[in-house]
Design an enzyme around this catalytic site. Structure first.
Site, PDB file in Angstrom:
ATOM      1  N   TYR A   1     -25.689  39.015 -33.736  1.00 48.64           N
ATOM      2  CA  TYR A   1     -25.940  40.368 -34.252  1.00 48.64           C
ATOM      3  C   TYR A   1     -25.972  40.359 -35.784  1.00 48.64           C
ATOM      4  O   TYR A   1     -26.892  40.907 -36.409  1.00 48.64           O
ATOM      5  CB  TYR A   1     -24.846  41.310 -33.741  1.00 48.64           C
ATOM      6  CG  TYR A   1     -24.932  42.722 -34.281  1.00 48.64           C
ATOM      7  CD1 TYR A   1     -25.909  43.602 -33.825  1.00 48.64           C
ATOM      8  CD2 TYR A   1     -24.026  43.185 -35.242  1.00 48.64           C
ATOM      9  CE1 TYR A   1     -25.994  44.901 -34.320  1.00 48.64           C
ATOM     10  CE2 TYR A   1     -24.097  44.479 -35.734  1.00 48.64           C
ATOM     11  CZ  TYR A   1     -25.079  45.335 -35.272  1.00 48.64           C
ATOM     12  OH  TYR A   1     -25.155  46.618 -35.763  1.00 48.64           O
TER      13      TYR A   1
ATOM     14  N   SER B   1     -32.452  58.007 -28.589  1.00 53.49           N
ATOM     15  CA  SER B   1     -31.897  58.683 -27.402  1.00 53.49           C
ATOM     16  C   SER B   1     -30.391  58.887 -27.496  1.00 53.49           C
ATOM     17  O   SER B   1     -29.831  59.747 -26.817  1.00 53.49           O
ATOM     18  CB  SER B   1     -32.231  57.871 -26.141  1.00 53.49           C
ATOM     19  OG  SER B   1     -31.845  56.523 -26.297  1.00 53.49           O
ATOM     20  N   ARG B   2     -29.735  58.061 -28.327  1.00 55.34           N
ATOM     21  CA  ARG B   2     -28.264  58.103 -28.377  1.00 55.34           C
ATOM     22  C   ARG B   2     -27.791  57.806 -29.802  1.00 55.34           C
ATOM     23  O   ARG B   2     -28.566  57.395 -30.653  1.00 55.34           O
ATOM     24  CB  ARG B   2     -27.670  57.008 -27.466  1.00 55.34           C
ATOM     25  CG  ARG B   2     -28.090  57.080 -26.058  1.00 55.34           C
ATOM     26  CD  ARG B   2     -27.372  56.027 -25.209  1.00 55.34           C
ATOM     27  NE  ARG B   2     -28.006  54.730 -25.230  1.00 55.34           N
ATOM     28  CZ  ARG B   2     -27.450  53.623 -25.702  1.00 55.34           C
ATOM     29  NH1 ARG B   2     -26.224  53.659 -26.203  1.00 55.34           N
ATOM     30  NH2 ARG B   2     -28.081  52.467 -25.673  1.00 55.34           N
TER      31      ARG B   2
END
Ligand code: NAP
Length: 243
Positions: free
Chosen positions: A151, A10-11
């Site tokens: 992360y 989506s991005r």
């Protein structure tokens, strides 16, 4: 016509990958979770330009949602030829401040999401004895990053996943590779200060941060027949930051 599923399209980088594969005449599956408006906007853009695409909502960390997504794709396009495991979250937090909930959440999306999606597309790839899995890691999964232990650990896990699965799936003619981008201009880095961005540019021999298209071009190459003899590799479009 081949079909590509891009998670988190989506991005940012995923969106750029979707646009590029549409230009290259793939059926494009735009997966999204929260950004429905952006996914629909991208879907319209691809279709208006003559491309073939659908948008499917699924939280990649939830196996039942992933299985439903693959069922939709199987009906629409007959299966997935190229899977791009791109969806991920990130945050900057001191290790001592990372909560168990945050640790589990980032692992569930970044690592378990890759497991869920790969497992769901494999039956058809194994049947066809053909397929390409491309996982998006990060330079921080190679070098480690302060204040991003959670992360960085997920992104290192993606490299181990890639190398191991490549060995297991090689005999079935399915390649598994990893793209580990350097710093790329997307919303993921929107919370970094301008000073941090400037110092990252200084650490990069090319003197710039990357654009989503720089990653998309690498993914397209790995999905193409030009990369048929490449598997288990980590390719890092990073402006030279690791050299
Ligand atoms: P971004 O702009 O923050 O976009 C993240 C995408 O992931 C969004 O489309 C989002 O969809 C999706 N996503 C997040 N959680 C999801 C979930 N549970 N299920 C499905 N989709 C989910 O990030 P980006 O910068 O484009 O990063 C894309 C990939 O490149 C990531 O794997 C990232 O780790 C990697 N990477 C980025 C950089 C960088 O500097 N930007 C560097 C190295 C590696 P919704 O908004 O619809 O939820």
């Amino acid at each position: 016509m081949k079909t590509v599923l891009i998670t988190g399209a989506s991005r940012g980088i995923g969106k750029e990958i979707a646009k590029l594969f549409a230009i290259e005449n793939y059926n494009v599956v735009i997966n999204y979770n929260n950004s429905e408006d952006k996914a629909i906007e991208l879907l319209k853009e691809i279709r208006e330009n003559g491309g073939s695409a659908i948008a499917v909502k699924a939280d990649v960390s939830k196996n039942d949602e992933v299985i439903k997504m693959i069922e939709i794709i199987n009906v629409e396009f007959g299966g997935v030829d190229v899977l791009v495991n791109n969806a991920a979250i990130a945050s900057q937090t001191l290790f001592t401040d990372i909560t168990e909930i945050e640790w589990d959440k980032i692992f569930n999306i970044n690592v378990k999401g890759t497991f869920n999606c790969t497992k769901a597309v494999l039956p058809k790839m194994l049947h066809q004895k053909k397929g390409k899995v491309i996982n998006i890691s990060s330079i921080w999964g190679i070098t480690g990053a302060s204040c991003e232990v959670h992360y960085s650990t997920t992104k290192a896990a993606i490299i181990g996943f890639t190398k191991s699965l490549a060995k297991e799936l090689g005999p079935s003619n399915i390649t598994v590779n990893c793209v580990a981008p350097g710093v790329i201009d997307t919303e993921m880095n929107s919370k970094l200060s301008s000073e941090t961005i400037e110092s990252l540019k200084e650490e990069t021999p090319l003197g710039i941060i990357g654009k989503p298209i720089d990653v998309a071009n690498t993914v397209l190459f790995l999905a193409s027949d030009k990369a048929n003899f490449i598997t288990g590799q980590v390719i890092s479009p990073n402006g030279g930051i690791l050299i």
